[in-house]
Design a protein around this motif. Sequence first.
Motif, PDB file in Angstrom:
ATOM      1  N   THR A  82       0.837  -1.203   0.000  1.00  0.00           N
ATOM      2  CA  THR A  82       0.000   0.000   0.000  1.00  0.00           C
ATOM      3  C   THR A  82       0.870   1.251   0.000  1.00  0.00           C
ATOM      4  OG1 THR A  82      -1.766  -1.134   1.215  1.00  0.00           O
ATOM      5  CG2 THR A  82      -1.803   1.267   1.221  1.00  0.00           C
ATOM      6  N   LEU A  83       0.570   2.136  -0.937  1.00  0.00           N
ATOM      7  CA  LEU A  83       1.257   3.424  -1.025  1.00  0.00           C
ATOM      8  C   LEU A  83       0.286   4.525  -0.652  1.00  0.00           C
ATOM      9  CD1 LEU A  83       3.649   5.289  -2.026  1.00  0.00           C
ATOM     10  CD2 LEU A  83       2.461   5.301  -4.239  1.00  0.00           C
ATOM     11  N   GLU A  84       0.681   5.357   0.299  1.00  0.00           N
ATOM     12  CA  GLU A  84      -0.090   6.549   0.643  1.00  0.00           C
ATOM     13  C   GLU A  84       0.500   7.748  -0.089  1.00  0.00           C
ATOM     14  OE1 GLU A  84      -0.064   6.966   4.867  1.00  0.00           O
ATOM     15  OE2 GLU A  84      -1.243   5.137   5.225  1.00  0.00           O
ATOM     16  N   VAL A  85      -0.374   8.583  -0.656  1.00  0.00           N
ATOM     17  CA  VAL A  85       0.104   9.754  -1.380  1.00  0.00           C
ATOM     18  C   VAL A  85      -0.964  10.841  -1.343  1.00  0.00           C
ATOM     19  CG1 VAL A  85      -0.596   8.635  -3.548  1.00  0.00           C
ATOM     20  CG2 VAL A  85       0.897  10.641  -3.632  1.00  0.00           C
ATOM     21  N   ALA A  86      -0.672  11.933  -0.651  1.00  0.00           N
ATOM     22  CA  ALA A  86      -1.547  13.109  -0.585  1.00  0.00           C
ATOM     23  C   ALA A  86      -2.978  12.747  -0.180  1.00  0.00           C
ATOM     24  CB  ALA A  86      -1.534  13.834  -1.928  1.00  0.00           C
ATOM     25  N   GLY A  87      -3.132  11.889   0.809  1.00  0.00           N
ATOM     26  CA  GLY A  87      -4.456  11.513   1.275  1.00  0.00           C
ATOM     27  C   GLY A  87      -5.129  10.445   0.438  1.00  0.00           C
ATOM     28  N   ARG A  88      -4.477   9.989  -0.623  1.00  0.00           N
ATOM     29  CA  ARG A  88      -4.999   8.898  -1.437  1.00  0.00           C
ATOM     30  C   ARG A  88      -4.224   7.621  -1.127  1.00  0.00           C
ATOM     31  NH1 ARG A  88      -4.492  14.388  -3.405  1.00  0.00           N
ATOM     32  NH2 ARG A  88      -5.945  14.728  -5.124  1.00  0.00           N
ATOM     33  N   ARG A  89      -4.709   6.499  -1.665  1.00  0.00           N
ATOM     34  CA  ARG A  89      -4.003   5.230  -1.496  1.00  0.00           C
ATOM     35  C   ARG A  89      -3.929   4.502  -2.826  1.00  0.00           C
ATOM     36  NH1 ARG A  89      -4.916   1.160   3.050  1.00  0.00           N
ATOM     37  NH2 ARG A  89      -6.684   0.567   1.747  1.00  0.00           N
ATOM     38  N   VAL A  90      -2.768   3.884  -3.055  1.00  0.00           N
ATOM     39  CA  VAL A  90      -2.583   3.011  -4.207  1.00  0.00           C
ATOM     40  C   VAL A  90      -2.287   1.623  -3.643  1.00  0.00           C
ATOM     41  CG1 VAL A  90      -1.283   2.566  -6.313  1.00  0.00           C
ATOM     42  CG2 VAL A  90      -1.638   4.927  -5.554  1.00  0.00           C
TER      43      VAL A  90
ATOM     44  N   ARG B 158      -5.289  -0.726  -7.330  1.00  0.00           N
ATOM     45  CA  ARG B 158      -6.555  -0.132  -6.891  1.00  0.00           C
ATOM     46  C   ARG B 158      -6.243   1.261  -6.362  1.00  0.00           C
ATOM     47  NH1 ARG B 158      -8.019  -3.699  -3.295  1.00  0.00           N
ATOM     48  NH2 ARG B 158      -7.642  -2.514  -1.392  1.00  0.00           N
ATOM     49  N   TYR B 159      -6.847   2.279  -6.981  1.00  0.00           N
ATOM     50  CA  TYR B 159      -6.596   3.664  -6.591  1.00  0.00           C
ATOM     51  C   TYR B 159      -7.786   4.159  -5.777  1.00  0.00           C
ATOM     52  CZ  TYR B 159      -5.510   8.646  -6.938  1.00  0.00           C
ATOM     53  OH  TYR B 159      -5.228   9.958  -6.647  1.00  0.00           O
ATOM     54  N   GLU B 160      -7.531   4.636  -4.560  1.00  0.00           N
ATOM     55  CA  GLU B 160      -8.588   5.089  -3.664  1.00  0.00           C
ATOM     56  C   GLU B 160      -8.418   6.576  -3.390  1.00  0.00           C
ATOM     57  OE1 GLU B 160      -8.088   2.647  -0.246  1.00  0.00           O
ATOM     58  OE2 GLU B 160      -8.572   0.772  -1.284  1.00  0.00           O
ATOM     59  N   SER B 161      -9.453   7.356  -3.683  1.00  0.00           N
ATOM     60  CA  SER B 161      -9.382   8.811  -3.526  1.00  0.00           C
ATOM     61  C   SER B 161     -10.760   9.361  -3.189  1.00  0.00           C
ATOM     62  CB  SER B 161      -8.869   9.459  -4.820  1.00  0.00           C
ATOM     63  OG  SER B 161      -8.930  10.865  -4.748  1.00  0.00           O
ATOM     64  N   GLY B 162     -10.855  10.022  -2.036  1.00  0.00           N
ATOM     65  CA  GLY B 162     -12.099  10.691  -1.673  1.00  0.00           C
ATOM     66  C   GLY B 162     -13.318   9.786  -1.665  1.00  0.00           C
ATOM     67  N   GLY B 163     -13.164   8.564  -1.198  1.00  0.00           N
ATOM     68  CA  GLY B 163     -14.291   7.649  -1.147  1.00  0.00           C
ATOM     69  C   GLY B 163     -14.526   6.878  -2.432  1.00  0.00           C
ATOM     70  N   ARG B 164     -13.788   7.214  -3.488  1.00  0.00           N
ATOM     71  CA  ARG B 164     -13.915   6.510  -4.758  1.00  0.00           C
ATOM     72  C   ARG B 164     -12.812   5.471  -4.900  1.00  0.00           C
ATOM     73  NH1 ARG B 164     -14.610  10.166  -9.966  1.00  0.00           N
ATOM     74  NH2 ARG B 164     -14.591   8.031 -10.768  1.00  0.00           N
ATOM     75  N   THR B 165     -13.133   4.371  -5.545  1.00  0.00           N
ATOM     76  CA  THR B 165     -12.149   3.331  -5.825  1.00  0.00           C
ATOM     77  C   THR B 165     -12.104   3.101  -7.323  1.00  0.00           C
ATOM     78  OG1 THR B 165     -12.491   2.231  -3.688  1.00  0.00           O
ATOM     79  CG2 THR B 165     -11.492   0.926  -5.450  1.00  0.00           C
ATOM     80  N   ILE B 166     -10.901   3.198  -7.894  1.00  0.00           N
ATOM     81  CA  ILE B 166     -10.711   3.051  -9.333  1.00  0.00           C
ATOM     82  C   ILE B 166      -9.717   1.930  -9.576  1.00  0.00           C
ATOM     83  CG2 ILE B 166      -9.929   4.186 -11.458  1.00  0.00           C
ATOM     84  CD1 ILE B 166     -10.634   6.873 -10.121  1.00  0.00           C
ATOM     85  N   SER B 167     -10.085   0.961 -10.398  1.00  0.00           N
ATOM     86  CA  SER B 167      -9.176  -0.113 -10.768  1.00  0.00           C
ATOM     87  C   SER B 167      -8.427   0.286 -12.039  1.00  0.00           C
ATOM     88  CB  SER B 167      -9.945  -1.417 -11.005  1.00  0.00           C
ATOM     89  OG  SER B 167     -10.500  -1.889  -9.802  1.00  0.00           O
ATOM     90  N   LEU B 168      -7.111   0.177 -11.989  1.00  0.00           N
ATOM     91  CA  LEU B 168      -6.275   0.532 -13.132  1.00  0.00           C
ATOM     92  C   LEU B 168      -5.525  -0.708 -13.603  1.00  0.00           C
ATOM     93  CD1 LEU B 168      -4.721   3.878 -11.809  1.00  0.00           C
ATOM     94  CD2 LEU B 168      -6.613   3.642 -13.430  1.00  0.00           C
ATOM     95  N   ASP B 169      -5.675  -1.026 -14.886  1.00  0.00           N
ATOM     96  CA  ASP B 169      -4.954  -2.143 -15.482  1.00  0.00           C
ATOM     97  C   ASP B 169      -3.714  -1.630 -16.194  1.00  0.00           C
ATOM     98  OD1 ASP B 169      -6.812  -4.219 -14.778  1.00  0.00           O
ATOM     99  OD2 ASP B 169      -8.169  -3.382 -16.291  1.00  0.00           O
ATOM    100  N   ALA B 170      -2.875  -2.554 -16.642  1.00  0.00           N
ATOM    101  CA  ALA B 170      -1.693  -2.173 -17.418  1.00  0.00           C
ATOM    102  C   ALA B 170      -2.121  -1.359 -18.632  1.00  0.00           C
ATOM    103  CB  ALA B 170      -0.943  -3.425 -17.855  1.00  0.00           C
ATOM    104  N   GLY B 171      -1.416  -0.246 -18.863  1.00  0.00           N
ATOM    105  CA  GLY B 171      -1.756   0.627 -19.975  1.00  0.00           C
ATOM    106  C   GLY B 171      -2.776   1.692 -19.624  1.00  0.00           C
ATOM    107  N   GLN B 172      -3.119   1.808 -18.338  1.00  0.00           N
ATOM    108  CA  GLN B 172      -4.035   2.850 -17.892  1.00  0.00           C
ATOM    109  C   GLN B 172      -3.338   3.786 -16.904  1.00  0.00           C
ATOM    110  OE1 GLN B 172      -7.517   0.502 -16.476  1.00  0.00           O
ATOM    111  NE2 GLN B 172      -8.663   1.630 -18.045  1.00  0.00           N
ATOM    112  N   ALA B 173      -3.857   5.013 -16.832  1.00  0.00           N
ATOM    113  CA  ALA B 173      -3.307   6.011 -15.918  1.00  0.00           C
ATOM    114  C   ALA B 173      -4.445   6.826 -15.336  1.00  0.00           C
ATOM    115  CB  ALA B 173      -2.325   6.927 -16.650  1.00  0.00           C
TER     116      ALA B 173
ATOM    117  N   ASP C   3      -5.297  12.867 -10.929  1.00  0.00           N
ATOM    118  CA  ASP C   3      -6.151  13.311  -9.832  1.00  0.00           C
ATOM    119  C   ASP C   3      -5.697  14.694  -9.380  1.00  0.00           C
ATOM    120  OD1 ASP C   3      -7.934  13.459  -7.773  1.00  0.00           O
ATOM    121  OD2 ASP C   3      -7.240  11.670  -6.715  1.00  0.00           O
ATOM    122  N   PRO C   4      -6.401  15.750  -9.810  1.00  0.00           N
ATOM    123  CA  PRO C   4      -5.938  17.122  -9.524  1.00  0.00           C
ATOM    124  C   PRO C   4      -5.994  17.460  -8.047  1.00  0.00           C
ATOM    125  CG  PRO C   4      -8.138  17.153 -10.470  1.00  0.00           C
ATOM    126  CD  PRO C   4      -7.661  15.724 -10.551  1.00  0.00           C
ATOM    127  N   SER C   5      -5.044  18.290  -7.620  1.00  0.00           N
ATOM    128  CA  SER C   5      -5.020  18.720  -6.224  1.00  0.00           C
ATOM    129  C   SER C   5      -6.156  19.689  -5.933  1.00  0.00           C
ATOM    130  CB  SER C   5      -3.677  19.392  -5.916  1.00  0.00           C
ATOM    131  OG  SER C   5      -2.623  18.492  -6.128  1.00  0.00           O
TER     132      SER C   5
END
Length: 321
Positions: free
Chosen positions: A170-178, A204-219, A222-224
Motif C-alpha cells: 500500500t502506497l499513501e500519497v496526498a491523502g490517497r491510497r494506491v 486499486r486507486y482510492e481517492s475521496g471515497g472513490r475506488t478506481i481499478s487501473l490495469d496495465a496501460g491505464q493512468a 487526480d488534480p489537487s
Amino acid sequence: MTSEGQGSARARAIEWHIRLRHGDDAAWEGFAEWLAEDPVHAALYDEIEQADLALEPLLPAVTFREAANDAEIGDPQRPGSRWRWWGIGGGAAVAAVAAALAFMPQAATSRYEVTTDPGQRRTINLEAGTQITLNGATRMRLDRKDPRFASLEAGEALFQVRHDGARPFTLEVAGRRVVDLGTVFNVVHDAAAVRVAVAEGKVRYESGGRTISLDAGQAVFDPSSAGEPRVSRTAIGSVGAWRKGRLVYSGEPLSQVAEDLGRALGMRITPAPDVADRPFSGAIALRGTGPDELKRLTPALNVAFVPRAGGWTMTAARAER
C-alpha cells in the motif's frame, strides 16, 4: 543481513552520524563508500538520524554527569551545545546513543525518510521482488517493520512490487491510497496533481471515497484542486521511461513537462502563464544536464528558457526575439 551483522552496521551508522558533524572531505568520501556497500546502510543511518531528532527535545531534562572535566560535556540548556556531549569520546558516544535507543523505544519510530536531490536517482530494495526507484527531488517515507508500506511525500517513483494477496503493498500519497494487485506502476506527486500509471498488472486507486481499478496501460490524473480523477490510456513503454532518460507525453500541459524536466535535470523550471497550459505530445530524450540541455530542447518544445534567480523560466519562443 543477520541480526548480528545489522547490529554491527547500526553501530557503524552511529559512528558516521557523529563523525560527519565535523567531517572533512575524506570523511564524507568514506561515508559514501559505506553507503554503497549495502542498501541497508542508508536505512540504518536514516534510523539513527531520526532517533537523534526525537531525542533532542528531551536533552534539557537530562543531567550529564562525568567524573572528570565536566566542561567538555557541555550544558544542554546552553544554545549551540547540542553536540558538545559527544566530546566524551567516540566509543562512549556510540554506547550512549545505543543505550538511549534501547531504553527509549518511543523516541525511535520505525518510520524513516528517504530523499533524493534534484537530478539524483536512488533505488531501494524493500524485500525480495519489491523495489522502488526514486526520481530526482523526491521524498518518501518507509517503515522498517512493514516493507509493504510506503508514503510518497513529494516527487516521483517507480514501484516494482511482488504481489502478496494476504499482505498487499500500500502506497499513501496526498491523502490517497494506491493498493498493489501485482504490478509495476509509476506515481508522481507534485503541486498540481497525483498521477499514477500502470505498466504491468493492476492497482486499486482510492481517492475521496472513490475506488478506481487501473490495469496495465491505464493512468489516472487526480488534480489537487477541485475536480474528479480522470482515467486515460497510456503507452506501457512510457511508464517509468525517465529511468532511461526518456520523457513521453500525449497532450500533457507544458507545466507538467517543466516539472518533469526540473526533477530529471536538477534545475528549477517555472512555466510562464503563456505556455503553462499548452499541450505537448512527443518524446524527449535527455542526453545531459544544465543549460546546454535546455538549449538543445528548445526547438522541440517551441519554447524559450530564460535564466531567473534560482532557476529558469519556460516561456513562449517569441519572447526571446
